[in-house]
Each structure stands twice: as C-alpha cells, then as structure tokens.
Design a protein around this motif. Sequence first.
Motif, short mmCIF file in Angstrom:
data_model
loop_
_atom_site.label_atom_id
_atom_site.label_comp_id
_atom_site.label_asym_id
_atom_site.label_seq_id
_atom_site.Cartn_x
_atom_site.Cartn_y
_atom_site.Cartn_z
N LYS A 183 48.69 37.28 45.21
CA LYS A 183 47.40 37.22 44.50
C LYS A 183 47.21 35.82 43.92
N ILE A 184 45.98 35.32 44.02
CA ILE A 184 45.67 33.97 43.55
C ILE A 184 44.92 34.04 42.22
N THR A 185 45.39 33.24 41.25
CA THR A 185 44.76 33.13 39.94
C THR A 185 44.27 31.71 39.74
N LYS A 235 48.66 33.36 58.12
CA LYS A 235 47.71 34.03 57.23
C LYS A 235 47.00 32.96 56.41
N THR A 236 45.69 33.07 56.28
CA THR A 236 44.89 32.10 55.54
C THR A 236 44.36 32.71 54.25
N TYR A 237 44.44 31.92 53.16
CA TYR A 237 43.90 32.32 51.86
C TYR A 237 42.68 31.45 51.58
N GLY A 238 41.55 32.12 51.38
CA GLY A 238 40.31 31.41 51.11
C GLY A 238 39.56 32.01 49.94
N VAL A 239 38.25 31.91 49.99
CA VAL A 239 37.41 32.39 48.89
C VAL A 239 37.61 33.88 48.65
N LYS A 284 40.39 23.65 54.47
CA LYS A 284 39.84 24.99 54.70
C LYS A 284 40.66 26.07 53.98
N GLY A 285 41.53 25.65 53.07
CA GLY A 285 42.26 26.62 52.28
C GLY A 285 43.77 26.49 52.36
N ASN A 342 38.05 27.06 45.59
CA ASN A 342 37.96 25.69 46.09
C ASN A 342 38.96 25.56 47.23
N LEU A 343 38.48 25.24 48.41
CA LEU A 343 39.32 25.28 49.61
C LEU A 343 40.04 23.97 49.90
N GLN A 344 39.73 22.91 49.16
CA GLN A 344 40.32 21.60 49.46
C GLN A 344 41.70 21.50 48.81
#
Length: 298
Positions: free
Chosen positions: A212-214, A172-176, A155-156, A182-184
């Motif tokens: 920040k996610i790249t 804290k969760t990082y998702g879409v 789920k991330g 892609n959460l897997q």
Amino acid sequence: MLANILLSQQLNIKNYSLNEGLPQSQVFAIEEDYKGFIWLGTRGGGICRFDGKNFETYTTDNGLLNNFIYDIKKGKLNGENVLFIGTNSGLSIYNGKEFKNYLGPDGKTITIYKIFFDRHYTWLATSRGILNTPTSEHINCITLMDEFIWFGTDKGLHRAEYFYKQDTVKVKTYGVAEGLTNLQVRNITTTRSGKVLICTYGGGLYILENDKITNVSKSILFKNKIIHDAIEDINGDVWIATHDAGVMHWSVKNNQVKYISINEGLSSNHVHSIYQDKNNNLWFGTSGGGLGKYSREE
C-alpha cells in the motif's frame, strides 16, 4: 495530523568545494569503498577519491568513459574489488589500476543512471531500459528488496520478479490507482523494516508498505516537493534531499521534521544525493555547492 517542524541550529557540517580540491561543484553520486575511501561522481568533472584530506581526480584523460557521472557502486568482479561507474555514455569499471569501459549492447552510447546487484546479476537502470526486464523506456532508478527488483520511471513505480531458471520476468506497476498520484519517480530506496521510499519530481515522498502506498505529504509539510534522494539512518530517521529547500530530517518515531539549509551550514539548498558511511557520518552531494559532511557528534 501534520508533523511538527522544529527550528534547526548551526550544525557540524564540513563543506568541500573547488577550493578544497573538488573537481566540480555538482556531486551526483557518493560511495564508500572497501578501504574506507569516499568516491564522488560529478556532473562533468569525472570521479574523485577523498581520503579525508585530499581529493584525487580521475577523468577521461585517465581512461574513464565519460566525465558526467550518475552513480558509483563498489562490487566484485573476478575476485577483485572494483568500482562500477554509471556515466552518460555507458559503464566504466575501475579496479584501482585501470578502467574498462562498456557501451550499450548495440555498441552505441547509453546513459546509466543507477547500478544495483543481486545474487545473480548486475542490474543497470539506463536511458533504454533495464537488462533482463521487458521494458525499453527511460529508467530513472533501481533497487532490490525481498527478491523483487524495483525500478522507477516517469510512468510510476514498477516491481519486477525475475525467474532465473525460466529466464522470464513478471512486472507489476504502481500508479495513480494504487495511490501514487505523482508518477515521476526519480529515486527509490528501501528501509530495514521493508518499506520502499519513493522520491518523486514534484509530488514529494511516498512510502510503500505491505503493498500500500502512502503520500507522506499529507503528514509532513514539504517546503519543496521535488525530491532527489532519501535514506534511512541507523536510528530509523529518514533524510530527504530536496531541490531547493536543503535536507529534511524526519524523525519518524516522533513525527518531527527539521530542515537543514544554508542557514544551518549547508553549502547549497539544492541537494542531489545523501550517503551514510560506516562511521554513520552523512554526506550531502549538492548541485553547485560541492560536498557536505555532517558528523553527528552533538
């Protein structure tokens, strides 16, 4: 702009298989102990110690809890140098003489996928959550950076801050929405500069920096986006284990990529784990092809 893909040549890779004494051809875990021995965790063949010439195997016949191994980490317990071994049934601890085995808190078997340490605890990523975090879902991986515990699920990506005095956790969760399309999340590692490398099942590699996610796939052409492992070497390059395209060697500074596959001497293109030892050799654990050692003496 996509990274340049360079042609590779035959490399100085020494492969070890069943013929050389490896107990099983699927190597899921690699660790160098305090004495310099390389320990390998296999998928059904137990663990083995490699001294550079010979393999010595330890299985359930020797007291190991389960022969299906996911992770091995060296550590200390009561002043002793030990190995913490994550198995399909629970945790085994080996002190060089004997194994001590531990099931789940309820006395039932529990799969341990990853092991990590901070100043206070040994953290276990398991099929039923992580010790001291408010989650009971399947945990794929775990690591530590900047006093935060990072763990990956289907789920991330999650960042846990544990307050030891209060015995409370903030997650804290990082998702879409945060850029992780892609959460897997199958594996996470950290770099010396404070980046988090996020390996996903089908989405390639992501990098988290400054919260920040790249998506690295936008700048690198991935031949396969199922990523099992990634590490940063002493030069700042990133080595990426793929499901069926071998190993990607990404020169971050030059934004160039080389693929290392069976054409360059790798025993299998399905690479599950990568490890760098104290002499800067790279070890590749494959699924079906045994173990590869890359000595960069070119």
